[in-house]
Design a protein around this motif. Structure first.
Motif, PDB file in Angstrom:
ATOM      1  N   MET A   1       0.849  -1.188   0.000  1.00  0.00           N
ATOM      2  CA  MET A   1       0.000   0.000   0.000  1.00  0.00           C
ATOM      3  C   MET A   1       0.886   1.240   0.000  1.00  0.00           C
ATOM      4  SD  MET A   1      -1.180   0.309   4.006  1.00  0.00           S
ATOM      5  CE  MET A   1      -1.441   2.070   3.999  1.00  0.00           C
ATOM      6  N   ILE A   2       0.271   2.381  -0.224  1.00  0.00           N
ATOM      7  CA  ILE A   2       0.955   3.665  -0.144  1.00  0.00           C
ATOM      8  C   ILE A   2       0.799   4.173   1.285  1.00  0.00           C
ATOM      9  CG2 ILE A   2       1.099   6.030  -1.048  1.00  0.00           C
ATOM     10  CD1 ILE A   2       1.466   3.836  -3.230  1.00  0.00           C
ATOM     11  N   ALA A   3       1.919   4.481   1.938  1.00  0.00           N
ATOM     12  CA  ALA A   3       1.877   5.063   3.279  1.00  0.00           C
ATOM     13  C   ALA A   3       2.258   6.538   3.174  1.00  0.00           C
ATOM     14  CB  ALA A   3       2.841   4.341   4.202  1.00  0.00           C
ATOM     15  N   VAL A   4       1.732   7.329   4.101  1.00  0.00           N
ATOM     16  CA  VAL A   4       1.961   8.774   4.095  1.00  0.00           C
ATOM     17  C   VAL A   4       2.695   9.189   5.357  1.00  0.00           C
ATOM     18  CG1 VAL A   4       0.854  11.037   4.012  1.00  0.00           C
ATOM     19  CG2 VAL A   4      -0.226   9.094   2.859  1.00  0.00           C
ATOM     20  N   ASP A   5       3.731  10.005   5.174  1.00  0.00           N
ATOM     21  CA  ASP A   5       4.384  10.664   6.304  1.00  0.00           C
ATOM     22  C   ASP A   5       3.769  12.063   6.342  1.00  0.00           C
ATOM     23  OD1 ASP A   5       5.962  12.173   8.019  1.00  0.00           O
ATOM     24  OD2 ASP A   5       7.829  11.191   7.401  1.00  0.00           O
ATOM     25  N   TYR A   6       2.779  12.243   7.203  1.00  0.00           N
ATOM     26  CA  TYR A   6       2.015  13.498   7.231  1.00  0.00           C
ATOM     27  C   TYR A   6       2.875  14.698   7.606  1.00  0.00           C
ATOM     28  CZ  TYR A   6      -1.781  10.204   6.901  1.00  0.00           C
ATOM     29  OH  TYR A   6      -2.598   9.196   6.468  1.00  0.00           O
ATOM     30  N   SER A   7       3.979  14.460   8.304  1.00  0.00           N
ATOM     31  CA  SER A   7       4.849  15.574   8.678  1.00  0.00           C
ATOM     32  C   SER A   7       5.617  16.118   7.475  1.00  0.00           C
ATOM     33  CB  SER A   7       5.830  15.152   9.769  1.00  0.00           C
ATOM     34  OG  SER A   7       6.768  14.222   9.262  1.00  0.00           O
ATOM     35  N   LYS A   8       5.650  15.368   6.380  1.00  0.00           N
ATOM     36  CA  LYS A   8       6.353  15.809   5.172  1.00  0.00           C
ATOM     37  C   LYS A   8       5.408  16.325   4.087  1.00  0.00           C
ATOM     38  CE  LYS A   8      10.319  12.688   5.532  1.00  0.00           C
ATOM     39  NZ  LYS A   8      11.010  11.567   4.858  1.00  0.00           N
ATOM     40  N   CYS A   9       4.142  15.949   4.137  1.00  0.00           N
ATOM     41  CA  CYS A   9       3.191  16.342   3.088  1.00  0.00           C
ATOM     42  C   CYS A   9       2.870  17.829   3.188  1.00  0.00           C
ATOM     43  CB  CYS A   9       1.906  15.534   3.200  1.00  0.00           C
ATOM     44  SG  CYS A   9       0.676  15.976   1.945  1.00  0.00           S
ATOM     45  N   THR A  10       2.995  18.523   2.053  1.00  0.00           N
ATOM     46  CA  THR A  10       2.692  19.957   2.018  1.00  0.00           C
ATOM     47  C   THR A  10       1.344  20.249   1.378  1.00  0.00           C
ATOM     48  OG1 THR A  10       3.685  20.319  -0.149  1.00  0.00           O
ATOM     49  CG2 THR A  10       5.145  20.478   1.774  1.00  0.00           C
ATOM     50  N   GLY A  11       0.672  19.206   0.899  1.00  0.00           N
ATOM     51  CA  GLY A  11      -0.607  19.417   0.227  1.00  0.00           C
ATOM     52  C   GLY A  11      -0.454  19.922  -1.196  1.00  0.00           C
ATOM     53  N   CYS A  12       0.711  19.716  -1.811  1.00  0.00           N
ATOM     54  CA  CYS A  12       0.974  20.255  -3.154  1.00  0.00           C
ATOM     55  C   CYS A  12       0.142  19.587  -4.244  1.00  0.00           C
ATOM     56  CB  CYS A  12       2.459  20.154  -3.493  1.00  0.00           C
ATOM     57  SG  CYS A  12       3.053  18.482  -3.846  1.00  0.00           S
ATOM     58  N   LYS A  13      -0.355  18.390  -3.986  1.00  0.00           N
ATOM     59  CA  LYS A  13      -1.214  17.637  -4.897  1.00  0.00           C
ATOM     60  C   LYS A  13      -0.509  17.128  -6.150  1.00  0.00           C
ATOM     61  CE  LYS A  13      -5.357  19.736  -3.082  1.00  0.00           C
ATOM     62  NZ  LYS A  13      -6.764  19.581  -3.177  1.00  0.00           N
ATOM     63  N   THR A  14       0.814  17.099  -6.121  1.00  0.00           N
ATOM     64  CA  THR A  14       1.555  16.487  -7.230  1.00  0.00           C
ATOM     65  C   THR A  14       1.116  15.041  -7.402  1.00  0.00           C
ATOM     66  OG1 THR A  14       3.457  17.931  -6.872  1.00  0.00           O
ATOM     67  CG2 THR A  14       3.875  15.868  -8.057  1.00  0.00           C
ATOM     68  N   CYS A  15       0.873  14.354  -6.298  1.00  0.00           N
ATOM     69  CA  CYS A  15       0.449  12.949  -6.342  1.00  0.00           C
ATOM     70  C   CYS A  15      -0.827  12.787  -7.155  1.00  0.00           C
ATOM     71  CB  CYS A  15       0.267  12.392  -4.928  1.00  0.00           C
ATOM     72  SG  CYS A  15      -0.845  13.338  -3.862  1.00  0.00           S
ATOM     73  N   GLU A  16      -1.781  13.692  -6.966  1.00  0.00           N
ATOM     74  CA  GLU A  16      -3.041  13.626  -7.706  1.00  0.00           C
ATOM     75  C   GLU A  16      -2.804  13.789  -9.204  1.00  0.00           C
ATOM     76  OE1 GLU A  16      -5.756  16.530  -6.189  1.00  0.00           O
ATOM     77  OE2 GLU A  16      -6.127  15.423  -4.341  1.00  0.00           O
ATOM     78  N   ALA A  17      -1.995  14.767  -9.574  1.00  0.00           N
ATOM     79  CA  ALA A  17      -1.751  15.045 -10.996  1.00  0.00           C
ATOM     80  C   ALA A  17      -1.042  13.886 -11.690  1.00  0.00           C
ATOM     81  CB  ALA A  17      -0.938  16.334 -11.145  1.00  0.00           C
ATOM     82  N   VAL A  18       0.022  13.354 -11.059  1.00  0.00           N
ATOM     83  CA  VAL A  18       0.757  12.275 -11.723  1.00  0.00           C
ATOM     84  C   VAL A  18      -0.039  10.979 -11.754  1.00  0.00           C
ATOM     85  CG1 VAL A  18       3.035  13.276 -11.344  1.00  0.00           C
ATOM     86  CG2 VAL A  18       2.144  11.645  -9.691  1.00  0.00           C
ATOM     87  N   CYS A  19      -0.833  10.711 -10.735  1.00  0.00           N
ATOM     88  CA  CYS A  19      -1.694   9.529 -10.717  1.00  0.00           C
ATOM     89  C   CYS A  19      -2.694   9.606 -11.864  1.00  0.00           C
ATOM     90  CB  CYS A  19      -2.430   9.422  -9.384  1.00  0.00           C
ATOM     91  SG  CYS A  19      -3.690   8.110  -9.353  1.00  0.00           S
ATOM     92  N   SER A  20      -3.356  10.728 -11.963  1.00  0.00           N
ATOM     93  CA  SER A  20      -4.361  10.907 -13.014  1.00  0.00           C
ATOM     94  C   SER A  20      -3.745  10.823 -14.399  1.00  0.00           C
ATOM     95  CB  SER A  20      -5.071  12.246 -12.822  1.00  0.00           C
ATOM     96  OG  SER A  20      -6.030  12.424 -13.831  1.00  0.00           O
TER      97      SER A  20
END
Length: 191
Positions: free
Chosen positions: A6-25
């Motif tokens: 699965m994909i795990a998230v380190d919330y202390s590093k996430c800035t909310g930039c949403k790059t993940c959404e764009a590249v996934c799509s």
């Protein structure tokens, strides 16, 4: 025997930039131009990972957690195929991700409802087809969200239901983080 990933998230590093959404799509919705397969436009609406933003500033990427106990699959009322044992929604034997047989799916929405009640709520029902969407496919083994996250906030890990935020809704995660980071439990934010 392969482990569930699965994909795990380190919330202390996430800035909310949403790059993940764009590249996934873009990766999962390619276009053909002059006979060449290219990444699509990257519209976040078609992403299988969704960044929820809350106020105070807490960003929570939400993605399928590949539940070992399969609540979405078990909620499917479609009779299992005699040969394969698969319902309309099932765990793929090769990738170990959750897939939907769109031909067999009756659009009842049980999978999305169960995911929302028992887990992360990542499964949504497409308003045009009435069928489930939003389930991570791990990009065939090389998740693009992980590969392109500019802050290394995402990683591929073995599924572990004992992990602190495993299977929690973005709202529950955000409340915990807001209390931890800001000392408050009231969230005003958008989904």
């Amino acid at each position: 025997k392969k482990n569930l990933k699965m994909i795990a998230v380190d919330y202390s590093k996430c800035t909310g930039c949403k790059t993940c959404e764009a590249v996934c799509s873009a990766y999962n919705n390619p276009v053909i131009v002059n006979g060449e397969k290219l990444p699509g436009l990257g519209n976040p609406k078609f992403s299988k990972i969704c960044v929820h933003t809350f106020n105070p500033d807490v960003d929570v990427p939400n993605v399928c957690v590949m539940c070992p106990d399969l609540p979405c699959v078990n909620s499917c009322p479609v009779e299992p195929e005699p040969k394969t044992g698969k319902r309309a929604i099932y765990r793929d034997e090769k990738t170990l991700t959750i897939k939907t047989d769109m031909k067999r799916c009756i659009g009842c929405g049980n999978c999305a409802k169960t995911c929302a009640e028992k887990r992360t709520g990542i499964i949504e029902i497409d308003p045009n087809t009435g069928k489930p969407v939003g389930i991570c496919n791990l990009c065939g083994g090389e998740p693009q969200c992980v590969k392109h996250c500019p802050f290394n906030a995402l990683s591929v890990v073995d599924v572990n239901p004992n992990r602190k935020f495993y299977g929690k809704s973005p709202e529950k995660i955000a409340k915990t983080l807001a209390k931890q980071w800001y000392g408050i439990s009231n969230l005003g934010g958008v989904k």
